[in-house]
Design a protein around this motif. Sequence first.
Motif, PDB file in Angstrom:
ATOM      1  N   ASP A   1      -1.595  13.657  -3.325  1.00 41.62           N
ATOM      2  CA  ASP A   1      -2.057  13.564  -1.545  1.00 41.62           C
ATOM      3  C   ASP A   1      -1.155  14.350  -0.819  1.00 41.62           C
ATOM      4  OD1 ASP A   1      -3.645  11.827  -3.070  1.00 41.62           O
ATOM      5  OD2 ASP A   1      -2.757  10.323  -2.098  1.00 41.62           O
ATOM      6  N   SER A   2      -1.594  14.892   0.228  1.00 38.08           N
ATOM      7  CA  SER A   2      -0.844  15.386   1.203  1.00 38.08           C
ATOM      8  C   SER A   2      -0.502  13.969   2.099  1.00 38.08           C
ATOM      9  CB  SER A   2      -1.505  16.162   2.523  1.00 38.08           C
ATOM     10  OG  SER A   2      -2.633  15.231   3.083  1.00 38.08           O
ATOM     11  N   ILE A   3       0.687  14.176   2.915  1.00 38.78           N
ATOM     12  CA  ILE A   3       1.289  13.004   3.463  1.00 38.78           C
ATOM     13  C   ILE A   3       0.499  12.484   4.654  1.00 38.78           C
ATOM     14  CG2 ILE A   3       3.105  12.288   5.108  1.00 38.78           C
ATOM     15  CD1 ILE A   3       4.957  14.566   3.954  1.00 38.78           C
ATOM     16  N   VAL A   4      -0.297  13.481   5.205  1.00 38.49           N
ATOM     17  CA  VAL A   4      -1.460  13.008   6.054  1.00 38.49           C
ATOM     18  C   VAL A   4      -2.393  12.064   5.384  1.00 38.49           C
ATOM     19  CG1 VAL A   4      -3.426  13.541   7.609  1.00 38.49           C
ATOM     20  CG2 VAL A   4      -1.307  14.668   7.842  1.00 38.49           C
ATOM     21  N   ASN A   5      -2.906  12.571   4.523  1.00 38.41           N
ATOM     22  CA  ASN A   5      -3.910  11.658   3.569  1.00 38.41           C
ATOM     23  C   ASN A   5      -3.288  10.442   3.293  1.00 38.41           C
ATOM     24  OD1 ASN A   5      -4.900  10.878   0.543  1.00 38.41           O
ATOM     25  ND2 ASN A   5      -6.704  11.670   2.091  1.00 38.41           N
ATOM     26  N   SER A   6      -1.925  10.305   2.704  1.00 42.34           N
ATOM     27  CA  SER A   6      -1.343   9.053   2.306  1.00 42.34           C
ATOM     28  C   SER A   6      -1.242   8.103   3.532  1.00 42.34           C
ATOM     29  CB  SER A   6      -0.041   9.344   1.643  1.00 42.34           C
ATOM     30  OG  SER A   6      -0.222   9.953   0.293  1.00 42.34           O
ATOM     31  N   LEU A   7      -0.785   8.591   4.664  1.00 38.44           N
ATOM     32  CA  LEU A   7      -0.666   7.587   5.752  1.00 38.44           C
ATOM     33  C   LEU A   7      -2.062   7.411   6.263  1.00 38.44           C
ATOM     34  CD1 LEU A   7       2.339   9.497   7.600  1.00 38.44           C
ATOM     35  CD2 LEU A   7       2.319   7.441   5.973  1.00 38.44           C
ATOM     36  N   ALA A   8      -3.090   8.272   6.241  1.00 38.76           N
ATOM     37  CA  ALA A   8      -4.239   7.851   6.602  1.00 38.76           C
ATOM     38  C   ALA A   8      -4.991   6.379   5.506  1.00 38.76           C
ATOM     39  CB  ALA A   8      -5.138   9.178   6.508  1.00 38.76           C
ATOM     40  N   ASP A   9      -4.400   6.687   4.377  1.00 36.70           N
ATOM     41  CA  ASP A   9      -4.976   5.766   3.372  1.00 36.70           C
ATOM     42  C   ASP A   9      -4.395   4.463   4.085  1.00 36.70           C
ATOM     43  OD1 ASP A   9      -6.561   7.601   1.753  1.00 36.70           O
ATOM     44  OD2 ASP A   9      -4.972   7.780   0.409  1.00 36.70           O
TER      45      ASP A   9
ATOM     46  N   GLU B   1       0.742  -1.184  -0.086  1.00 35.80           N
ATOM     47  CA  GLU B   1       0.102   0.075   0.001  1.00 35.80           C
ATOM     48  C   GLU B   1       0.913   1.005  -0.093  1.00 35.80           C
ATOM     49  OE1 GLU B   1      -4.113   1.451   0.467  1.00 35.80           O
ATOM     50  OE2 GLU B   1      -3.064  -0.255  -0.561  1.00 35.80           O
ATOM     51  N   GLY B   2       2.012   1.255   0.816  1.00 34.57           N
ATOM     52  CA  GLY B   2       3.012   2.191   0.726  1.00 34.57           C
ATOM     53  C   GLY B   2       3.526   2.706  -0.658  1.00 34.57           C
ATOM     54  N   ALA B   3       3.915   1.429  -1.115  1.00 31.74           N
ATOM     55  CA  ALA B   3       4.542   1.609  -2.436  1.00 31.74           C
ATOM     56  C   ALA B   3       3.576   2.371  -3.454  1.00 31.74           C
ATOM     57  CB  ALA B   3       4.794   0.165  -3.240  1.00 31.74           C
ATOM     58  N   TRP B   4       2.345   1.999  -3.420  1.00 31.29           N
ATOM     59  CA  TRP B   4       1.269   2.370  -4.303  1.00 31.29           C
ATOM     60  C   TRP B   4       1.021   3.945  -3.974  1.00 31.29           C
ATOM     61  CZ3 TRP B   4      -0.784   3.276  -8.403  1.00 31.29           C
ATOM     62  CH2 TRP B   4      -2.041   4.194  -8.326  1.00 31.29           C
ATOM     63  N   GLU B   5       1.148   4.650  -2.741  1.00 30.57           N
ATOM     64  CA  GLU B   5       1.082   5.776  -2.176  1.00 30.57           C
ATOM     65  C   GLU B   5       2.074   6.645  -2.796  1.00 30.57           C
ATOM     66  OE1 GLU B   5      -1.480   7.424  -0.813  1.00 30.57           O
ATOM     67  OE2 GLU B   5      -2.687   5.546  -0.729  1.00 30.57           O
ATOM     68  N   ILE B   6       3.321   6.121  -2.804  1.00 29.96           N
ATOM     69  CA  ILE B   6       4.580   6.730  -3.330  1.00 29.96           C
ATOM     70  C   ILE B   6       4.302   6.858  -5.197  1.00 29.96           C
ATOM     71  CG2 ILE B   6       7.053   6.482  -3.570  1.00 29.96           C
ATOM     72  CD1 ILE B   6       7.153   5.275  -0.832  1.00 29.96           C
ATOM     73  N   LEU B   7       4.108   5.818  -5.590  1.00 24.14           N
ATOM     74  CA  LEU B   7       3.866   5.748  -7.036  1.00 24.14           C
ATOM     75  C   LEU B   7       2.727   6.762  -7.499  1.00 24.14           C
ATOM     76  CD1 LEU B   7       4.413   4.782  -9.950  1.00 24.14           C
ATOM     77  CD2 LEU B   7       2.756   2.648  -9.444  1.00 24.14           C
ATOM     78  N   GLU B   8       1.608   6.652  -6.364  1.00 25.78           N
ATOM     79  CA  GLU B   8       0.434   7.510  -7.059  1.00 25.78           C
ATOM     80  C   GLU B   8       0.907   9.081  -6.858  1.00 25.78           C
ATOM     81  OE1 GLU B   8      -4.099   7.650  -5.500  1.00 25.78           O
ATOM     82  OE2 GLU B   8      -2.733   7.462  -3.826  1.00 25.78           O
ATOM     83  N   ASN B   9       1.794   9.262  -6.062  1.00 28.11           N
ATOM     84  CA  ASN B   9       2.225  10.940  -6.050  1.00 28.11           C
ATOM     85  C   ASN B   9       3.403  11.239  -6.735  1.00 28.11           C
ATOM     86  OD1 ASN B   9       0.298  12.178  -3.694  1.00 28.11           O
ATOM     87  ND2 ASN B   9       0.695   9.978  -3.060  1.00 28.11           N
ATOM     88  N   SER B  10       3.657  10.372  -7.641  1.00 26.07           N
ATOM     89  CA  SER B  10       4.866  10.672  -8.711  1.00 26.07           C
ATOM     90  C   SER B  10       4.177  11.333  -9.775  1.00 26.07           C
ATOM     91  CB  SER B  10       5.269   9.212  -9.210  1.00 26.07           C
ATOM     92  OG  SER B  10       4.469   8.479 -10.004  1.00 26.07           O
ATOM     93  N   PRO B  11       5.031  12.054 -10.461  1.00 20.44           N
ATOM     94  CA  PRO B  11       4.629  13.025 -11.880  1.00 20.44           C
ATOM     95  C   PRO B  11       3.798  12.108 -12.789  1.00 20.44           C
ATOM     96  CG  PRO B  11       6.728  13.619 -11.043  1.00 20.44           C
ATOM     97  CD  PRO B  11       6.490  12.336 -10.123  1.00 20.44           C
ATOM     98  N   VAL B  12       4.195  10.887 -12.999  1.00 22.12           N
ATOM     99  CA  VAL B  12       3.738  10.059 -14.097  1.00 22.12           C
ATOM    100  C   VAL B  12       2.233   9.654 -13.664  1.00 22.12           C
ATOM    101  CG1 VAL B  12       3.827   7.819 -14.984  1.00 22.12           C
ATOM    102  CG2 VAL B  12       6.114   9.030 -14.445  1.00 22.12           C
ATOM    103  N   ILE B  13       2.042   9.396 -12.393  1.00 27.14           N
ATOM    104  CA  ILE B  13       0.551   8.913 -12.177  1.00 27.14           C
ATOM    105  C   ILE B  13      -0.297  10.339 -11.995  1.00 27.14           C
ATOM    106  CG2 ILE B  13      -0.832   7.600 -10.415  1.00 27.14           C
ATOM    107  CD1 ILE B  13       0.792   5.947 -12.033  1.00 27.14           C
ATOM    108  N   ILE B  14       0.226  11.208 -11.383  1.00 23.76           N
ATOM    109  CA  ILE B  14      -0.543  12.628 -11.288  1.00 23.76           C
ATOM    110  C   ILE B  14      -0.967  12.934 -12.658  1.00 23.76           C
ATOM    111  CG2 ILE B  14      -0.296  14.768 -10.729  1.00 23.76           C
ATOM    112  CD1 ILE B  14       1.199  14.311  -8.227  1.00 23.76           C
TER     113      ILE B  14
ATOM    114  N   LEU C   1      -7.356   4.054 -15.123  1.00 25.91           N
ATOM    115  CA  LEU C   1      -5.624   4.256 -15.049  1.00 25.91           C
ATOM    116  C   LEU C   1      -5.141   3.207 -16.146  1.00 25.91           C
ATOM    117  CD1 LEU C   1      -4.908   4.774 -11.348  1.00 25.91           C
ATOM    118  CD2 LEU C   1      -4.508   6.514 -13.367  1.00 25.91           C
ATOM    119  N   THR C   2      -5.680   2.193 -16.302  1.00 19.97           N
ATOM    120  CA  THR C   2      -5.056   0.960 -17.110  1.00 19.97           C
ATOM    121  C   THR C   2      -5.717   0.971 -18.559  1.00 19.97           C
ATOM    122  OG1 THR C   2      -6.584  -0.453 -16.494  1.00 19.97           O
ATOM    123  CG2 THR C   2      -4.510  -0.279 -15.113  1.00 19.97           C
ATOM    124  N   ALA C   3      -6.876   1.190 -18.659  1.00 23.05           N
ATOM    125  CA  ALA C   3      -7.376   1.061 -20.050  1.00 23.05           C
ATOM    126  C   ALA C   3      -8.587   2.014 -19.948  1.00 23.05           C
ATOM    127  CB  ALA C   3      -8.000  -0.562 -20.171  1.00 23.05           C
ATOM    128  N   PRO C   4      -8.348   3.348 -20.105  1.00 19.63           N
ATOM    129  CA  PRO C   4      -9.220   4.232 -20.115  1.00 19.63           C
ATOM    130  C   PRO C   4     -10.405   3.987 -21.496  1.00 19.63           C
ATOM    131  CG  PRO C   4      -7.081   5.367 -20.744  1.00 19.63           C
ATOM    132  CD  PRO C   4      -6.908   3.953 -20.363  1.00 19.63           C
TER     133      PRO C   4
END
Length: 206
Positions: A127-135, A99-112, A180-183
């Motif tokens: 996301d904010s860091i608070v939101n990511s950790l809450a997720d 889940e943490g790896a996804w939060e990091i990837l989700e907040n990368s420029p590519v996924i944003i 995200l994968t097949a829009p």
Amino acid sequence: MNWPLRISKFSALIAFLLFAIIGAVLWSMGRPPICACGDVKLLHLVVQSSENSQHLADWYTPSHIIHGFLFYGAGYLLRRKWSALFPLGVAVALAIMVEGAWEILENSPVIIDRYREVTISYGYAGDSIVNSLADIAWMIFGFFLASRLPWKATLALGLAMELFVGWMIRDNLALNILMLTAPLESVKEWQAGASGYWVTGKERSD
């Protein structure tokens, strides 16, 4: 499908360290610790808003709870095959890592940028860091909830959350993955037609 709830102090420490590491990585990526509005809210329920994905819970929180259901199911199956290698603490740690790896990837420029291009999150800025950790915390909640519920109840609850969120904001975990994968342009147009307070912050005019 119950899994004994026995988390050792060592496992709890590992979980805490993983949270700290994930938070530090997000900080190093330039993610804001809290919402730019200066507040930390328990709940924010307007999708098309600069405060979406900035607080402790939002319309996408159920998706993270469902992640916990899925991770518990995967851990349970692995435990049945390799019981000695998958005590509960190990399964929880692996779930936090994924889940943490996804939060990091989700907040990368590519996924944003991907979110902005193919989903209804046109103004998404991460996301904010608070939101990511809450997720991640919501995912853990889902993991332990699944450990207490019969699998049929877990499945029914997951489907209910998907249907309810999909009905309210025309988005949910399944649609998020799809877009995200097949829009599909037809899905994007349908989602873009969503209106009302929970999506735009404005009451319907009709």
